[in-house]
Design a protein around this motif. Structure first.
Motif, PDB file in Angstrom:
ATOM      1  N   SER A  25       0.800  -1.223   0.000  1.00  0.00           N
ATOM      2  CA  SER A  25       0.000   0.000   0.000  1.00  0.00           C
ATOM      3  C   SER A  25       0.837   1.280   0.000  1.00  0.00           C
ATOM      4  N   ASN A  26       2.146   1.189   0.276  1.00  0.00           N
ATOM      5  CA  ASN A  26       2.936   2.409   0.421  1.00  0.00           C
ATOM      6  C   ASN A  26       4.155   2.490  -0.492  1.00  0.00           C
ATOM      7  N   ILE A  27       4.602   1.390  -1.057  1.00  0.00           N
ATOM      8  CA  ILE A  27       5.823   1.412  -1.861  1.00  0.00           C
ATOM      9  C   ILE A  27       5.463   1.302  -3.340  1.00  0.00           C
ATOM     10  N   ASP A  28       5.923   2.263  -4.120  1.00  0.00           N
ATOM     11  CA  ASP A  28       5.755   2.233  -5.570  1.00  0.00           C
ATOM     12  C   ASP A  28       7.118   1.954  -6.202  1.00  0.00           C
ATOM     13  N   LEU A  29       7.216   0.873  -6.931  1.00  0.00           N
ATOM     14  CA  LEU A  29       8.487   0.500  -7.553  1.00  0.00           C
ATOM     15  C   LEU A  29       8.510   0.930  -9.008  1.00  0.00           C
ATOM     16  N   PRO A  30       9.655   1.375  -9.516  1.00  0.00           N
ATOM     17  CA  PRO A  30       9.768   1.690 -10.949  1.00  0.00           C
ATOM     18  C   PRO A  30       9.591   0.432 -11.794  1.00  0.00           C
ATOM     19  N   VAL A  31       9.398   0.652 -13.082  1.00  0.00           N
ATOM     20  CA  VAL A  31       9.250  -0.470 -14.004  1.00  0.00           C
ATOM     21  C   VAL A  31      10.557  -1.278 -14.012  1.00  0.00           C
ATOM     22  N   GLY A  32      10.440  -2.589 -13.948  1.00  0.00           N
ATOM     23  CA  GLY A  32      11.612  -3.448 -13.942  1.00  0.00           C
ATOM     24  C   GLY A  32      12.098  -3.819 -12.561  1.00  0.00           C
ATOM     25  N   TYR A  41      10.219  -6.808 -27.325  1.00  0.00           N
ATOM     26  CA  TYR A  41       8.960  -7.298 -26.775  1.00  0.00           C
ATOM     27  C   TYR A  41       9.006  -7.358 -25.255  1.00  0.00           C
ATOM     28  N   GLU A  42      10.113  -7.871 -24.708  1.00  0.00           N
ATOM     29  CA  GLU A  42      10.204  -8.034 -23.257  1.00  0.00           C
ATOM     30  C   GLU A  42      10.238  -6.699 -22.527  1.00  0.00           C
ATOM     31  N   ASN A  43      10.888  -5.691 -23.142  1.00  0.00           N
ATOM     32  CA  ASN A  43      11.014  -4.390 -22.477  1.00  0.00           C
ATOM     33  C   ASN A  43       9.789  -3.503 -22.659  1.00  0.00           C
ATOM     34  N   SER A  44       9.211  -3.520 -23.872  1.00  0.00           N
ATOM     35  CA  SER A  44       8.094  -2.597 -24.107  1.00  0.00           C
ATOM     36  C   SER A  44       6.961  -3.196 -24.932  1.00  0.00           C
ATOM     37  N   GLY A  45       7.265  -4.171 -25.774  1.00  0.00           N
ATOM     38  CA  GLY A  45       6.239  -4.692 -26.679  1.00  0.00           C
ATOM     39  C   GLY A  45       5.045  -5.288 -25.960  1.00  0.00           C
ATOM     40  N   LYS A  46       5.307  -6.124 -24.928  1.00  0.00           N
ATOM     41  CA  LYS A  46       4.208  -6.765 -24.202  1.00  0.00           C
ATOM     42  C   LYS A  46       3.335  -5.722 -23.517  1.00  0.00           C
ATOM     43  N   ASN A  47       3.980  -4.743 -22.860  1.00  0.00           N
ATOM     44  CA  ASN A  47       3.201  -3.687 -22.193  1.00  0.00           C
ATOM     45  C   ASN A  47       2.381  -2.898 -23.190  1.00  0.00           C
ATOM     46  N   LEU A  48       2.983  -2.606 -24.352  1.00  0.00           N
ATOM     47  CA  LEU A  48       2.248  -1.873 -25.385  1.00  0.00           C
ATOM     48  C   LEU A  48       1.052  -2.674 -25.881  1.00  0.00           C
ATOM     49  N   ALA A  97      -2.344  -5.219 -31.719  1.00  0.00           N
ATOM     50  CA  ALA A  97      -1.961  -5.832 -30.447  1.00  0.00           C
ATOM     51  C   ALA A  97      -1.526  -7.278 -30.638  1.00  0.00           C
ATOM     52  N   TYR A  98      -2.324  -8.038 -31.383  1.00  0.00           N
ATOM     53  CA  TYR A  98      -1.997  -9.456 -31.493  1.00  0.00           C
ATOM     54  C   TYR A  98      -0.910  -9.732 -32.520  1.00  0.00           C
ATOM     55  N   SER A  99      -0.702  -8.797 -33.468  1.00  0.00           N
ATOM     56  CA  SER A  99       0.438  -8.969 -34.365  1.00  0.00           C
ATOM     57  C   SER A  99       1.744  -8.875 -33.589  1.00  0.00           C
ATOM     58  N   ILE A 100       1.756  -8.063 -32.510  1.00  0.00           N
ATOM     59  CA  ILE A 100       2.951  -7.982 -31.651  1.00  0.00           C
ATOM     60  C   ILE A 100       3.203  -9.334 -30.989  1.00  0.00           C
ATOM     61  N   ASN A 101       2.130  -9.958 -30.476  1.00  0.00           N
ATOM     62  CA  ASN A 101       2.278 -11.261 -29.809  1.00  0.00           C
ATOM     63  C   ASN A 101       2.715 -12.345 -30.789  1.00  0.00           C
ATOM     64  N   ILE A 102       2.094 -12.363 -31.974  1.00  0.00           N
ATOM     65  CA  ILE A 102       2.461 -13.369 -32.969  1.00  0.00           C
ATOM     66  C   ILE A 102       3.903 -13.165 -33.416  1.00  0.00           C
ATOM     67  N   SER A 103       4.281 -11.885 -33.620  1.00  0.00           N
ATOM     68  CA  SER A 103       5.658 -11.589 -34.019  1.00  0.00           C
ATOM     69  C   SER A 103       6.642 -12.046 -32.947  1.00  0.00           C
ATOM     70  N   TYR A 104       6.255 -11.864 -31.685  1.00  0.00           N
ATOM     71  CA  TYR A 104       7.135 -12.313 -30.599  1.00  0.00           C
ATOM     72  C   TYR A 104       7.319 -13.830 -30.650  1.00  0.00           C
ATOM     73  N   LEU A 105       6.213 -14.562 -30.828  1.00  0.00           N
ATOM     74  CA  LEU A 105       6.312 -16.021 -30.905  1.00  0.00           C
ATOM     75  C   LEU A 105       7.203 -16.452 -32.071  1.00  0.00           C
ATOM     76  N   GLU A 106       7.046 -15.795 -33.232  1.00  0.00           N
ATOM     77  CA  GLU A 106       7.856 -16.166 -34.389  1.00  0.00           C
ATOM     78  C   GLU A 106       9.331 -15.893 -34.133  1.00  0.00           C
ATOM     79  N   ASN A 107       9.634 -14.713 -33.556  1.00  0.00           N
ATOM     80  CA  ASN A 107      11.037 -14.383 -33.268  1.00  0.00           C
ATOM     81  C   ASN A 107      11.617 -15.301 -32.207  1.00  0.00           C
ATOM     82  N   LEU A 108      10.788 -15.659 -31.196  1.00  0.00           N
ATOM     83  CA  LEU A 108      11.256 -16.571 -30.155  1.00  0.00           C
ATOM     84  C   LEU A 108      11.558 -17.943 -30.748  1.00  0.00           C
TER      85      LEU A 108
END
Length: 915
Positions: free
Chosen positions: A325-332, A853-860, A889-900
């Protein structure tokens, strides 16, 4: 005393059952409010104090502070017997610590001699108050063995370890101190410390290169001068007898204490004169990282908390509530909780499996014993009321739930049913003897078995009583277990003597359930329930990669053939020493008569061998052939493992891609139906309706294609493994594979070519040695009747090659073949290196895509979906904008799977690198 109680119970059945139910409900509520701990803390009888000094504290200052601690404890507390301080790390650093980290080990006198406090927690508080007069120091209290076990388990010496993970050390330090301030006021949270990761004082020298060049100096000479002045430089050795000591030159102690000593250090100029170092460099105090700690390669800081005067679970619950309830952590950045709390959670998860299994087994063993579900359920009812007593007694003795208490509950459940078995069996015996009236049968049976029931319960309870009241070493672990068993047996006995007869009176007149439930059906249900209970926490079933690889190596015909080829070649190594056949002959010659006119008869044996060194040369050839076949086997095995890995992870990729399209298809199906309905109601136009239908059909086609890809990948994997039964592959997400440490020089293909070089070299040597002569041996014996005795003789000969033209050609050809093999090996290594560099380049390319994708794609992607859905529902965007957002949105996910997948396939190719 008991007879009027059973009369009242049979007359007030509803009240008895109501009271039992209320007690059970209240105990459940009471259990939810109880705290928890992994195992009760053992009283070791001694303390370990860990003073927390400022980062970078010198050894002399640490010694001064700890000596003061020892004097305070010994002078002010008669309970203290001895104090020993250990500073830093030993020569063998099994427990590495810096100079400001110390362990103050305090041995205490027996408790009967204590005068300052009545308990260890109270004594620890008084120790802490007495040491508060030392400025700039915090202390942690623990025990020697407890400290070591905490450190072994989680790398932290405290009971609770709040680990904050992230990249920036300053941010980690800031958040760690924020958490410390938050948890300081929580009851039971004592000795709160933050790991020192920043604030190490440093003297920083930043050279001014332009000035250094102007004076004709260089950086290397300045570094040597500073090293000599402050660290010392070895000039030679001094001998005292057989002892040798280094002769070191450095500044006097008074000239190397302060930063001004560095600033005023004079430097000799090449052309005469001196200049202070401060003219050549900026010299200042800075603070840097004290240490960098990692878990799973991630930087972290630990806030350690020792728990006193309260249970562990309650403290962790309050800590988590405040932090969330009191601590806000930065992204990552993220927080995890470890220490003894981690062990408690792990043990609870195991108990969630063990307890249901025990309960199910107890029930079905009762059923098999009585062959009646009704009787089994009546006796089984002793278990919940036994648990009531266990919970009540833990609460009365102010003990939190622990794993020791959990084991006590499991033991209690088995003991609790014994009295019920005794009572129900006697009721059935009286009924068999002709006692028809239920109440008379119950009263008679309970009176007959009262003494047996009390003896069974009291014998077990009295057996645990010494454990429950023990105060000796280790009693902390025994007491919860014994308390649970004794308390549970008390309420279980009350159930057996009061509630169980009431249940028997109610259910005996009912239709027996065993006429409805067939025994075989119950046995089948037993197996199903056991399987369900055992697999409750199982994530998946089926074969994983290691299982499939093992199947392929075991069943693949090519691998079997290669292994047999190795065995065949190994068997031929011994054939190198293969001699020509031995000739045994008989010779009768009338043309060579003896003086008496008799013919001579000769018996002989003849053997020819090559020159001995030729046999050893042949053995070298056969050994080289064996090495080649072994390398070919390893190469084929590596290729098979590569094919299995490629097909397996391709299958995971296609299956996960299928699930994405399946999900999308379900969304578009609903949307197409909704658009159709809206069109019928006149809320939208025809274009939106047909667009939704077209998108749905397009997604359906993509889904069908993905399903076909899954089938193709599965068929390929089945063909590679060459097993007859269908493969049942475990459901698991597509992982990101790790690149192994690759040593190209140990590549199986390179080893194969190296062994080919050795083979042709051995063949060349064999042809050269073939010029050596062969050796022949001949022994014979004849008879001559005229002499009346046997004659014998022998012959040794050499077969010398006089015409060398054929052998010379073979030697020349063998040398040429050897040179060809060397060139082919060199060409293979070049092509292999080229392929390795190409694959590394591809890996970097896919790595960049995955990082995005891991840094920003998934969040986007998640944000696009969320925003588009809300905006479309609120009417802020139209249908076509919504469709476009979904596709993005889902082209990002599909692209991630293909690259992975491409990344994994590249890693597999690198880990099994061949041409």
């Amino acid at each position: 005393v008991y007879e009027p109680i059973i009369h009242w119970a049979l007359a007030s059945k509803k009240m008895v059952l109501g009271i039992a139910t209320l007690l059970l409900a209240f105990s459940i509520y009471l259990f939810t409010t109880m705290g928890g701990e992994f195992v009760p803390t053992l009283d070791e009888g001694d303390f370990v104090i860990q003073p927390i000094l400022k980062t970078g504290t010198s050894l002399s200052k640490t010694i001064e502070t700890t000596t003061r601690i020892e004097k305070i404890l010994l002078q002010e507390f008669p309970e203290v017997d001895q104090v020993i301080t250990r500073i830093g790390a030993a020569e063998v650093p099994t427990d590495p610590m810096s100079m400001e980290e110390t362990d103050v080990i305090i041995t205490l006198r027996p408790k009967k001699e204590w005068v300052s406090a009545k308990s260890k927690d109270e004594l620890a508080d008084k120790f802490k108050a007495a040491l508060g007069i030392i400025p700039g120091m915090e202390v942690e209290f623990t025990q020697p063995i407890e400290m070591r076990f905490n450190e072994l388990i989680t790398g932290v010496r405290a009971d609770i370890a709040i680990k904050i993970f992230g990249e920036d050390l300053d941010v980690l330090n800031q958040k760690g101190n924020e958490i410390r301030k938050l948890v300081e006021g929580i009851e039971g949270a004592a000795d709160i410390s933050v790991e020192k990761i920043v604030g190490l004082p440093q003297m920083n020298i930043k050279y001014q290169r332009a000035k250094i060049a102007r004076y004709g100096l260089n950086i290397n000479d300045l570094n040597k001068l500073i090293t000599m002045g402050f660290a010392g430089t070895n000039l030679g050795s001094v001998f005292e007898g057989e002892k040798r000591f280094d002769l070191t030159l450095r500044l006097d102690e008074n000239s190397r204490k302060d930063i001004d000593d560095i600033k005023n250090l004079f430097v000799d100029l090449p052309f005469g004169g001196k200049i202070p170092l401060s003219e050549l460099a900026h010299i200042s105090y800075t603070k840097g990282a004290a240490k960098i700690s990692r878990d799973d390669t991630k930087r972290r800081i630990v806030v350690g908390i020792n728990v006193r005067n309260r249970d562990l679970q309650s403290v962790v619950t309050d800590v988590q509530r405040r932090i969330e309830s009191n601590i806000d952590l930065p992204v990552g950045y993220n927080i995890t909780y470890g220490g003894q709390f981690e062990n408690l959670q792990s043990a609870k998860d195991r108990l969630k499996i063990a307890v249901p299994i025990a309960l199910v087994l107890i029930f079905f063993l009762l059923f098999f014993a009585f062959e009646s579900v009704k009787d089994a359920l009546m006796i089984y009812s002793a278990i919940p009321l036994a648990a009531v007593g266990g919970v009540f007694f833990l609460w009365i003795r102010d003990m939190p739930f622990s794993i020791s208490a959990g084991v006590g509950f499991i033991a209690l459940f088995g003991i609790a049913v014994l009295n019920g078995i005794v009572l129900i069996e006697h009721f059935k015996e009286l009924k068999h003897q002709g006692m028809i009236d239920i109440e008379a049968r119950i009263k008679q049976g309970t009176k007959d078995r009262l003494r047996a029931v009390l003896l069974t319960a009291s014998a077990a309870a009295l057996g645990f009583l010494p454990m429950a009241i023990s105060t000796s070493a280790g009693a902390e672990v025994q007491r919860p277990l014994a308390t649970v068993v004794i308390g549970g047996l008390i309420t279980a006995t009350l159930l057996t003597l009061v509630v169980l007869p009431v249940l028997y009176a109610i259910f005996d007149s009912k239709i027996e359930l065993k006429k409805i439930i067939n025994k075989k059906q119950v046995q089948g249900l037993t197996i199903l329930l056991l399987l369900f209970t055992i697999n409750t926490n199982a994530q998946d079933k089926g074969l994983h990669f290691d299982d499939i690889r093992a199947l392929a190596l075991e069943n693949n015909a090519g691998i079997k053939a290669a292994a047999l080829k190795v065995e065949e070649t190994e068997a031929l190594v011994g054939s190198s020493f293969n001699f020509d056949k031995t000739e045994v002959y008989y010779h009768y010659d009338q043309n060579n008569l003896a003086f008496n006119g008799k013919a001579i008869e000769v018996y002989g044996i003849q053997q020819s061998i090559m020159f001995p060194t030729l046999y050893f040369a042949g053995k070298r050839i056969n050994k080289a052939k064996l090495k080649i076949e072994q390398s070919r086997f390893e190469l084929q095995k590596q290729a098979l493992e590569r094919d299995v890995a490629s097909a397996y992870y391709q299958f995971l990729y296609t299956r996960e891609k299928q699930e994405v399209y399946k999900y999308l298809d379900s969304i578009y199906q609903k949307f197409a139906k909704a658009s159709q309905r809206r069109f019928e109601l006149g809320e939208t136009n025809y274009l939106e309706k047909i667009t939704a239908q077209a998108k749905q059909k397009e997604l359906l086609a993509l889904f069908n294609q993905a399903r076909e890809d899954v089938g193709i990948a599965y068929a390929k994997l089945q063909k590679i493994t060459q097993v007859e039964e269908p493969l049942i592959i475990a459901i698991s997400p597509l992982p990101k594979l790790q690149l192994s440490q690759i040593d190209v020089t140990l590549n199986a293909g390179i080893l194969l070519y190296d062994h080919r070089n050795l083979l042709f070299e051995a063949k060349s040597g064999f042809e050269r040695q073939s010029l050596l002569p062969d050796i022949s041996f001949d022994y014979f014996q004849g008879t001559n009747s005229g002499l009346g005795e046997n004659l014998y003789g022998y012959q040794v000969g050499l077969k010398i090659p006089l015409i060398f033209s054929g052998n010379a050609s073979k030697i020349k050809a063998a040398k040429i073949a050897k040179n060809i093999a060397i060139e082919e090996s060199f060409d293979y290594k070049n092509r292999l290196q080229l392929k390795y560099e190409q694959l590394i380049g591809q890996l970097r390319k896919y790595e960049e895509a995955l990082k995005y994708y891991e840094n920003s794609g998934k969040n986007l992607s998640d944000e696009i979906l969320k925003t588009a859905s809300i905006s479309f529902q609120n009417g802020e965007i139209d249908f076509f904008q919504y469709i476009q957002s979904l596709e993005n949105a889902y082209s990002i996910n599909i692209s991630y799977l293909e690259n992975l997948n491409m990344y994994n396939q590249t890693v597999i190719a690198l880990n099994h690198l061949t041409l």
